[in-house]
Design an enzyme around this catalytic site. Sequence first.
Site, PDB file in Angstrom:
ATOM      1  N   GLY A 148      15.807   0.377  26.459  1.00  0.00           N
ATOM      2  CA  GLY A 148      15.603   0.025  25.061  1.00  0.00           C
ATOM      3  C   GLY A 148      15.234   1.256  24.273  1.00  0.00           C
ATOM      4  O   GLY A 148      14.929   2.305  24.859  1.00  0.00           O
ATOM      5  N   GLN A 182      11.871   6.346  17.438  1.00  0.00           N
ATOM      6  CA  GLN A 182      12.220   7.305  18.499  1.00  0.00           C
ATOM      7  C   GLN A 182      13.425   8.165  18.148  1.00  0.00           C
ATOM      8  O   GLN A 182      13.684   9.165  18.811  1.00  0.00           O
ATOM      9  CB  GLN A 182      12.508   6.566  19.818  1.00  0.00           C
ATOM     10  CG  GLN A 182      11.294   5.917  20.429  1.00  0.00           C
ATOM     11  CD  GLN A 182      11.636   5.314  21.761  1.00  0.00           C
ATOM     12  OE1 GLN A 182      12.128   4.201  21.833  1.00  0.00           O
ATOM     13  NE2 GLN A 182      11.413   6.051  22.833  1.00  0.00           N
ATOM     14  N   CYS A 194       9.149   6.250  29.232  1.00  0.00           N
ATOM     15  CA  CYS A 194       9.529   6.245  27.820  1.00  0.00           C
ATOM     16  C   CYS A 194      10.353   7.487  27.520  1.00  0.00           C
ATOM     17  O   CYS A 194       9.985   8.596  27.939  1.00  0.00           O
ATOM     18  CB  CYS A 194       8.272   6.228  26.960  1.00  0.00           C
ATOM     19  SG  CYS A 194       8.620   6.218  25.186  1.00  0.00           S
ATOM     20  N   LEU A 195      11.457   7.295  26.795  1.00  0.00           N
ATOM     21  CA  LEU A 195      12.335   8.424  26.459  1.00  0.00           C
ATOM     22  C   LEU A 195      11.607   9.461  25.596  1.00  0.00           C
ATOM     23  O   LEU A 195      11.985  10.628  25.588  1.00  0.00           O
ATOM     24  CB  LEU A 195      13.576   7.917  25.717  1.00  0.00           C
ATOM     25  CG  LEU A 195      14.473   6.949  26.505  1.00  0.00           C
ATOM     26  CD1 LEU A 195      15.592   6.427  25.613  1.00  0.00           C
ATOM     27  CD2 LEU A 195      15.030   7.611  27.756  1.00  0.00           C
ATOM     28  N   HIS A 238       6.980  -3.027  24.882  1.00  0.00           N
ATOM     29  CA  HIS A 238       7.024  -1.557  24.859  1.00  0.00           C
ATOM     30  C   HIS A 238       7.698  -1.079  23.571  1.00  0.00           C
ATOM     31  O   HIS A 238       7.171  -0.197  22.873  1.00  0.00           O
ATOM     32  CB  HIS A 238       7.770  -1.055  26.100  1.00  0.00           C
ATOM     33  CG  HIS A 238       7.945   0.427  26.155  1.00  0.00           C
ATOM     34  ND1 HIS A 238       7.337   1.225  27.101  1.00  0.00           N
ATOM     35  CD2 HIS A 238       8.649   1.277  25.356  1.00  0.00           C
ATOM     36  CE1 HIS A 238       7.657   2.494  26.862  1.00  0.00           C
ATOM     37  NE2 HIS A 238       8.457   2.548  25.822  1.00  0.00           N
ATOM     38  N   GLU A 239       8.856  -1.672  23.251  1.00  0.00           N
ATOM     39  CA  GLU A 239       9.601  -1.225  22.053  1.00  0.00           C
ATOM     40  C   GLU A 239       8.867  -1.628  20.777  1.00  0.00           C
ATOM     41  O   GLU A 239       8.829  -0.865  19.806  1.00  0.00           O
ATOM     42  CB  GLU A 239      11.029  -1.780  22.066  1.00  0.00           C
ATOM     43  CG  GLU A 239      11.885  -1.389  23.275  1.00  0.00           C
ATOM     44  CD  GLU A 239      11.926   0.097  23.559  1.00  0.00           C
ATOM     45  OE1 GLU A 239      11.708   0.900  22.642  1.00  0.00           O
ATOM     46  OE2 GLU A 239      12.143   0.464  24.731  1.00  0.00           O
ATOM     47  N   HIS A 294       6.318   0.773  19.595  1.00  0.00           N
ATOM     48  CA  HIS A 294       6.824   1.940  18.851  1.00  0.00           C
ATOM     49  C   HIS A 294       6.856   1.667  17.340  1.00  0.00           C
ATOM     50  O   HIS A 294       6.776   2.600  16.550  1.00  0.00           O
ATOM     51  CB  HIS A 294       8.233   2.322  19.320  1.00  0.00           C
ATOM     52  CG  HIS A 294       8.259   3.081  20.612  1.00  0.00           C
ATOM     53  ND1 HIS A 294       7.616   4.283  20.790  1.00  0.00           N
ATOM     54  CD2 HIS A 294       8.873   2.808  21.792  1.00  0.00           C
ATOM     55  CE1 HIS A 294       7.839   4.723  22.026  1.00  0.00           C
ATOM     56  NE2 HIS A 294       8.592   3.847  22.659  1.00  0.00           N
TER      57      HIS A 294
HETATM   58 ZN   LIG Z   1       9.205   4.106  24.606  1.00  0.00          ZN
END
Ligand SMILES: [Zn+2]
Length: 175
Positions: A48, A53, A101-102, A143-144, A147
């Site tokens: 995701g 991000q 996480c990216l 998680h998303e 953000h």
């Molecule tokens: Zn993340």
Amino acid sequence: MPQCLEISQLGASVIRTPAQKVPNVQTPEIQTLIDDMIATCQDSKGAGIAAPQVGHSLCLLIMASAPNKRYPNAPLMEPTALINPRILALSEEKEKDWEGCLSIPGIRARVPRHCHVEVAYIDREAKVQHALFDGFLARLFQHEFDHLIGKVFIDRVDSTEDIITEKEYQRLFYM
Ligand SMILES: [Zn+2]
């Protein structure tokens, strides 16, 4: 053709800034951003991605769960854009599992998350949708969603001892 976008990393102010509501989903800019975020997520092997991000402080996230090397047990979910998502209900029951996480490469952590989450959102056709997510998808959504409120997964750990490096994570699970 969708473009891969640069991923903002922890330290960039956009990662810590609460995102703004998307006023109109059906603009070419938002539709292009959705396509580019899906391409970026797939290219990065993420499950995701959220708009902050990729440098856009907007309430927009992509869930694109599929089994891969990073998440071998992920269920298959077509890449889906969730716009202006809201949490309607969270289970009291929580479970801890590993996340990455990216925007925070090289780190993994065991994060407690609610097992079930009920959400409402606008889809990319501007229709209101309701969804109930469990297990991995509930974790991915939380998680998303974090953000969008300027939070990251390492903020949610019970103990800093639950944070490890990617190298040690690989050693634990794949050697
Ligand atoms: Zn993340």
